[in-house]
Design an enzyme around this catalytic site. Structure first.
Site, PDB file in Angstrom:
ATOM      1  N   ASP A   1       1.105  -0.891  -0.055  1.00  0.00           N
ATOM      2  CA  ASP A   1       0.115  -0.072   0.016  1.00  0.00           C
ATOM      3  C   ASP A   1       0.669   1.627  -0.708  1.00  0.00           C
ATOM      4  O   ASP A   1       1.860   1.491   0.546  1.00  0.00           O
ATOM      5  CB  ASP A   1      -1.001   0.154   1.441  1.00  0.00           C
ATOM      6  CG  ASP A   1      -1.982   1.235   1.367  1.00  0.00           C
ATOM      7  OD1 ASP A   1      -2.963   1.286   0.639  1.00  0.00           O
ATOM      8  OD2 ASP A   1      -1.747   1.895   2.345  1.00  0.00           O
TER       9      ASP A   1
ATOM     10  N   GLU B   1       1.083  -1.081  -5.146  1.00  0.00           N
ATOM     11  CA  GLU B   1      -0.486   0.030  -5.496  1.00  0.00           C
ATOM     12  C   GLU B   1       0.236   1.879  -5.087  1.00  0.00           C
ATOM     13  O   GLU B   1       0.819   2.491  -4.464  1.00  0.00           O
ATOM     14  CB  GLU B   1      -0.682   0.232  -4.102  1.00  0.00           C
ATOM     15  CG  GLU B   1      -1.878   0.317  -4.434  1.00  0.00           C
ATOM     16  CD  GLU B   1      -2.136   2.013  -3.433  1.00  0.00           C
ATOM     17  OE1 GLU B   1      -3.591   2.951  -3.800  1.00  0.00           O
ATOM     18  OE2 GLU B   1      -1.711   2.501  -2.015  1.00  0.00           O
TER      19      GLU B   1
HETATM   20  C1  GLC Z   1      -4.106   3.835  -0.552  1.00  0.00           C
HETATM   21  C2  GLC Z   1      -5.103   3.278  -0.399  1.00  0.00           C
HETATM   22  C3  GLC Z   1      -5.832   3.984   0.548  1.00  0.00           C
HETATM   23  C4  GLC Z   1      -5.317   4.472   1.597  1.00  0.00           C
HETATM   24  C5  GLC Z   1      -3.912   5.070   1.137  1.00  0.00           C
HETATM   25  C6  GLC Z   1      -3.547   5.518   3.022  1.00  0.00           C
HETATM   26  O1  GLC Z   1      -3.897   4.503  -2.008  1.00  0.00           O
HETATM   27  O2  GLC Z   1      -5.767   1.888  -1.227  1.00  0.00           O
HETATM   28  O3  GLC Z   1      -7.900   4.088   0.633  1.00  0.00           O
HETATM   29  O4  GLC Z   1      -6.069   5.511   1.647  1.00  0.00           O
HETATM   30  O5  GLC Z   1      -2.779   3.881   0.603  1.00  0.00           O
HETATM   31  O6  GLC Z   1      -3.025   4.299   3.328  1.00  0.00           O
END
Ligand code: GLC
Length: 638
Positions: free
Chosen positions: A279, A321
């Protein structure tokens, strides 16, 4: 292959000393040959002069010792089939455990639903213990070694992963690398004055340095969390908080942080987790004078984590991500020296955005330009393709791509926000504006796929049918692009925005909850009724899944090439594979388009059989008529 360096011999020696009595030790030692060089190179790049190797090998050894026999067998099988996640039969599903089925046990009970849909990869949204109250949907983790209490226990998690594996479904969990909750033990100790843990974070005594960074830092949540630093009385300092004030960024330049995460990763792998979604990975390295995203150190750190994880648990893979600009994206699958050495999967944010752009403008040329500019990805990796996710959609559309078509990038992004928030006169969508930024005029959009394609606003049967065709086309593009297509829970039934989020105090300010509905199982039962909206949506997506699984050309190692036609609404994708080529044809508009057959077949293809409808290409007097939102996947006749 070059001879092992002295350091490599040392790594192997250390592992052998720790694990010499383990069964299958030769195979384990061979992993040092395979991933040791990646580990050493990454460490030398990020932590030069720091003696870390032994520490890492000790963590890896402990993890390995604790690894179950079943998972070790899984490791062996995956080492023999390293393309297991790249195959054409891969189909993903993402859901919140509680919203999908209440608890982890509930998810286990719903495995037949996933199998019926053809799912082989399940991503359960954050389920490790979050801070109490507001937790950014679980992305503010308090304890990486505990499951959220109302969902179950670590034991339930391991049981779920085993049950999923029995049904040939893998499990993906989130691993938040950029920050922990302000209530995480490390943060608590830092606040108590423990210097070791204070050093796990970026803490500044005054605004001097934060202000220097702020000059070039964007704001991720300008609405509800402006700025990138938060004052904390107990710390007597400003702590770096890229996201919310309760999410403290960890300091990856500190080798202790690296070691903590290696241990966390292996522990999760030992619960049977197959893939970790890294993430907010783009944010983990900070550099003054930059936007502190996509810095080169990010990739070296990922390389270390992956190499260490693979020595302990080679069946674990990483998914990046990184929701970043098109030019920065491919690096997450590895470019240059990191090619094939970082994440195995990355979200294709750009494809997602371009699908929405094509549907709004009824013009696929920008999609074609943007996709053609992507360089090929390492053949050992895969895109995760998706129509939408649990987050908002930001219009990551490059100015250069727009300029290639005489468009203005800024204006086009404004148009996209107007269109999907329903403000534009030609809009069919009813999305919600998320995080309007008055300075940049940036407006991101929330909404379920069905709401964004207009199913909510459709008033007539004809409009509803068009909206469903639009949704099916969007899913066809992601199913056909190569890589793992992800279905976001509810899209398979055409679920609309859930307005009830506004009545939940912790969610009311964050309209991303509008597209995170709970599973209405009564609606799900309509999936088998062909005359209902859920039935139509489900059968369209289900059909695509089935056809996809039968086409070897959809293996992720094969690149997609795009070509345009003389009509802006019609675009073709071709995938060449020794097992058989595939040409996909899409009409992104709501009107029929007739083209000369040579436009589709004039590229040397003799592919005339549409696998989706199971019919031959309808050629009449040398012309092909494509109905609104037509999708064809052409192969040799079968
Ligand atoms: C990523 C997640 C998102 C979250 C962010 C901070 O982008 O997909 O939902 O707010 O990380 O952890």
């Amino acid at each position: 292959m070059s001879l092992p360096t002295e350091q490599l011999i040392e790594l192997r020696g250390r592992l052998e000393k720790n694990l010499g009595d383990e069964p299958g030790i030769e195979g384990i030692l061979a992993r040092i040959e395979r991933w040791g060089p990646d580990l050493l190179a990454g460490v030398a790049e990020i932590y030069p002069g720091i003696d870390l190797q032994d520490r890492i090998i000790d963590i890896v050894s402990n993890g390995l010792r604790a690894r179950s026999h079943t998972l070790r067998m899984r490791d062996r099988v995956r080492l023999l089939t390293p393309d297991w996640f790249q195959r054409a039969d891969a189909v993903g599903y993402a859901a919140y455990a509680d919203r999908f089925a209440g608890t982890l046990k509930g998810v286990q009970d719903q495995i037949p639903y996933l199998s019926e849909l053809g799912v082989t990869y399940l991503h359960l949204m954050p389920l490790l213990e979050p801070r109490p109250g507001e937790s950014d949907g679980g992305y503010a983790v308090k304890d990486y070694r505990k499951v959220r209490e109302d969902l179950g226990t670590m034991r339930d998690l391991a049981a779920l992963s085993e049950a999923l594996h029995e049904s040939d479904i893998t499990l993906t969990l989130d691993l938040v690398l950029n920050h922990v909750a302000a209530e995480h033990e490390w943060a608590v100790k830092a606040r108590e004055g423990d210097q070791k843990y204070r050093d796990y974070f970026y803490v500044f005594p005054d605004r001097d340095v934060p202000d220097q960074y702020e000059r070039t830092l964007p704001e991720v949540f300008p609405d509800f969390a402006p700025g990138n630093f938060t004052w904390d009385d107990e710390l007597a300092g400003w702590v770096w908080t890229t996201f919310n004030s309760f999410q403290w960024d960890v300091n990856w330049t500190n080798p202790d942080v690296l070691c903590e995460y290696i241990d966390i990763i292996i522990n999760l792998a030992n619960q049977g987790v197959d893939c970790l979604r890294l993430d907010a990975i783009a944010f983990i390295a900070k550099r003054m004078g930059t936007n502190c995203q996509n810095q080169p150190e990010v990739h070296a750190i990922t390389q270390i984590l992956r190499a260490a994880a693979h020595i302990a648990a080679p069946s674990l893979i990483f998914k990046a991500e990184a929701i970043v600009a098109p030019d920065d994206l491919v690096a997450y699958l590895g470019r240059g020296k990191h090619a094939g050495r970082v994440s195995d999967i990355a979200y294709h944010n750009s494809l997602m955005v371009q699908i929405w752009s094509a549907l709004a403008s009824r013009d696929a040329r920008l999609l074609a330009v943007a996709m053609s500019r992507f360089s090929d990805i390492p053949t050992t990796t895969a895109w995760a393709t998706y129509v939408r996710c649990h987050d908002d959609i930001g219009w990551a559309i490059a100015n250069e791509d727009c300029e290639a078509l005489g468009l203005n990038g800024f204006q086009h992004r404004l148009f996209m926000s107007d269109f999907y928030s329903g403000a534009h006169s030609a809009s069919f969508a009813d999305g919600l504006v998320f995080q309007e930024n008055p300075q940049t005029l940036d407006r991101r959009i929330s909404g379920t796929a069905a709401s964004l394609v207009g199913l909510g606003r459709a008033t007539t049967a004809g409009e509803r049918r068009l909206a469903i065709d639009r949704l099916t086309l969007a899913y066809a593009v992601v199913m056909g692009y190569g890589g793992i297509p992800l279905i976001y829970m509810g899209d398979e039934l055409g679920l609309l925005n859930d307005e009830s989020y506004a009545t939940v105090p912790e969610h009311a300010d964050d309209n991303r909850w509008a597209h995170r509905p709970a599973m209405p199982w009564d609606v799900a039962t309509d999936r088998s009724k062909p005359l209902t909206d859920p039935g139509r949506v489900y059968s369209g997506i289900h059909r695509l899944v089935q056809v996809r699984k039968s086409l070897e050309s959809l293996h992720a190692s094969v690149p997609t090439r795009i070509y345009t036609t003389s009509h802006p609404s019609v675009v073709c994708c071709v995938r060449r594979h020794p097992a058989g080529d595939l040409v996909q044809v899409y009409n992104v508009s709501d009107v029929s388009v007739a083209l000369d057959e040579s436009e589709i077949l004039g590229h040397g293809w003799t592919l005339t059989y549409d696998r989706i409808s199971e019919r031959n290409l309808p050629v009449v007097d040398g012309r092909i008529t494509l109905p609104p939102y037509a999708t064809m996947w052409l192969t040799e006749p079968v």
